[in-house]
Write a protein that holds these residues in place. Sequence first.
Motif, mmCIF file in Angstrom:
data_model
loop_
_atom_site.group_PDB
_atom_site.id
_atom_site.type_symbol
_atom_site.label_atom_id
_atom_site.label_comp_id
_atom_site.label_asym_id
_atom_site.label_seq_id
_atom_site.Cartn_x
_atom_site.Cartn_y
_atom_site.Cartn_z
ATOM 1 N N LYS A 70 0.880 -1.245 -0.191
ATOM 2 C CA LYS A 70 0.147 0.084 0.046
ATOM 3 C C LYS A 70 0.955 1.160 0.107
ATOM 4 O O LYS A 70 0.929 1.962 0.910
ATOM 5 C CB LYS A 70 -0.918 0.245 1.289
ATOM 6 C CG LYS A 70 -2.147 0.993 1.042
ATOM 7 C CD LYS A 70 -3.122 0.833 1.829
ATOM 8 C CE LYS A 70 -4.282 1.629 1.585
ATOM 9 N NZ LYS A 70 -5.462 1.276 2.482
ATOM 10 N N ASN A 73 0.069 7.806 -1.339
ATOM 11 C CA ASN A 73 -0.663 8.205 -2.560
ATOM 12 C C ASN A 73 -0.140 9.603 -2.449
ATOM 13 O O ASN A 73 -0.446 10.161 -1.222
ATOM 14 C CB ASN A 73 -2.121 7.896 -2.706
ATOM 15 C CG ASN A 73 -2.798 6.695 -3.008
ATOM 16 O OD1 ASN A 73 -2.205 6.161 -4.081
ATOM 17 N ND2 ASN A 73 -3.651 6.266 -2.141
ATOM 18 N N ASP A 94 -10.717 11.424 0.214
ATOM 19 C CA ASP A 94 -9.801 10.178 0.938
ATOM 20 C C ASP A 94 -9.329 9.611 -0.326
ATOM 21 O O ASP A 94 -8.676 8.693 -0.489
ATOM 22 C CB ASP A 94 -10.571 9.448 1.558
ATOM 23 C CG ASP A 94 -10.567 9.706 3.164
ATOM 24 O OD1 ASP A 94 -9.829 10.143 3.557
ATOM 25 O OD2 ASP A 94 -11.642 9.100 3.977
ATOM 26 N N ILE A 97 -9.638 5.833 -0.490
ATOM 27 C CA ILE A 97 -8.723 5.115 0.549
ATOM 28 C C ILE A 97 -9.945 4.918 1.555
ATOM 29 O O ILE A 97 -10.332 5.843 2.226
ATOM 30 C CB ILE A 97 -7.427 6.020 0.809
ATOM 31 C CG1 ILE A 97 -6.641 6.032 -0.325
ATOM 32 C CG2 ILE A 97 -7.045 5.214 2.318
ATOM 33 C CD1 ILE A 97 -5.620 7.049 -0.018
ATOM 34 N N ASN A 100 -8.439 5.296 6.229
ATOM 35 C CA ASN A 100 -7.899 6.378 6.964
ATOM 36 C C ASN A 100 -8.736 6.506 8.312
ATOM 37 O O ASN A 100 -9.801 6.479 8.253
ATOM 38 C CB ASN A 100 -8.110 7.772 6.287
ATOM 39 C CG ASN A 100 -7.350 7.752 4.887
ATOM 40 O OD1 ASN A 100 -6.163 7.177 5.078
ATOM 41 N ND2 ASN A 100 -7.601 8.331 3.821
ATOM 42 N N SER A 159 -3.727 5.503 8.721
ATOM 43 C CA SER A 159 -4.755 4.451 9.085
ATOM 44 C C SER A 159 -4.516 3.756 10.513
ATOM 45 O O SER A 159 -3.571 4.585 11.327
ATOM 46 C CB SER A 159 -4.312 3.124 8.138
ATOM 47 O OG SER A 159 -2.973 2.732 8.299
ATOM 48 N N ASN A 165 -1.326 6.694 4.276
ATOM 49 C CA ASN A 165 -1.998 6.293 3.096
ATOM 50 C C ASN A 165 -1.854 7.442 2.330
ATOM 51 O O ASN A 165 -1.756 6.924 0.743
ATOM 52 C CB ASN A 165 -3.493 5.981 3.399
ATOM 53 C CG ASN A 165 -3.488 4.749 4.132
ATOM 54 O OD1 ASN A 165 -2.927 3.683 4.170
ATOM 55 N ND2 ASN A 165 -4.356 4.714 5.353
ATOM 56 N N LEU A 166 -2.088 8.676 2.486
ATOM 57 C CA LEU A 166 -2.297 9.726 1.762
ATOM 58 C C LEU A 166 -1.429 11.011 1.983
ATOM 59 O O LEU A 166 -1.436 11.133 3.341
ATOM 60 C CB LEU A 166 -3.580 10.128 1.477
ATOM 61 C CG LEU A 166 -4.079 11.468 0.718
ATOM 62 C CD1 LEU A 166 -3.881 11.149 -0.466
ATOM 63 C CD2 LEU A 166 -5.611 11.578 0.960
#
Length: 175
Positions: A70, A73, A94, A97, A100, A159, A165-166
């Motif tokens: 993962k 991004n 998001d 995703i 989050n 997360s 994640n982002l």
Amino acid sequence: MLYYEADSLNIDENDFTNYKRIVLAETAVFTQKLSRFSQLNSEEFWCVVTYLTHGKMHKSNPIRLKNETKPINWTNEVKIEYPTTLKPKFTWSDFDITDNEFYFQVISDRDDDSISGTYSYDHFFQYYNTTNIVLNINTATPKDLVVDDTYNFTLMAVSADNWVNLRIQKSFVAE
């Protein structure tokens, strides 16, 4: 700061005897307000960071590194509005995703010196309105923004296992 990692993901991440200290390069972020370690390993495992503030040792929650399954991004897509002069409101998505849990927002100046750092559960942050803030890392009330000065907005969507994640990063001019 000290960095510790486990040999794999197949451990009890809350049993700290499963971790060993690893020496990694540490890089200052937001001009010494935060730091990060540079991990070149492509394997996935759990890690923990310890740090000292005001003479007290702190330990991070276990962080599950998911660099292969993962990847983070990266985007600059964030909506910036000015419902109040010099108090921009940042709203984001998001981007599909689904895991989050919370969002870390940083406002920094043109030289990337941190001005404000906050955590929320919401998809928005308004400078400097703390009504939806669940954790504030500022040691004092941040300074007012200055009309026509350039600033940076950085967001990290995280997360439950503390993986980013982002990451959204965008420059803006205060109005």
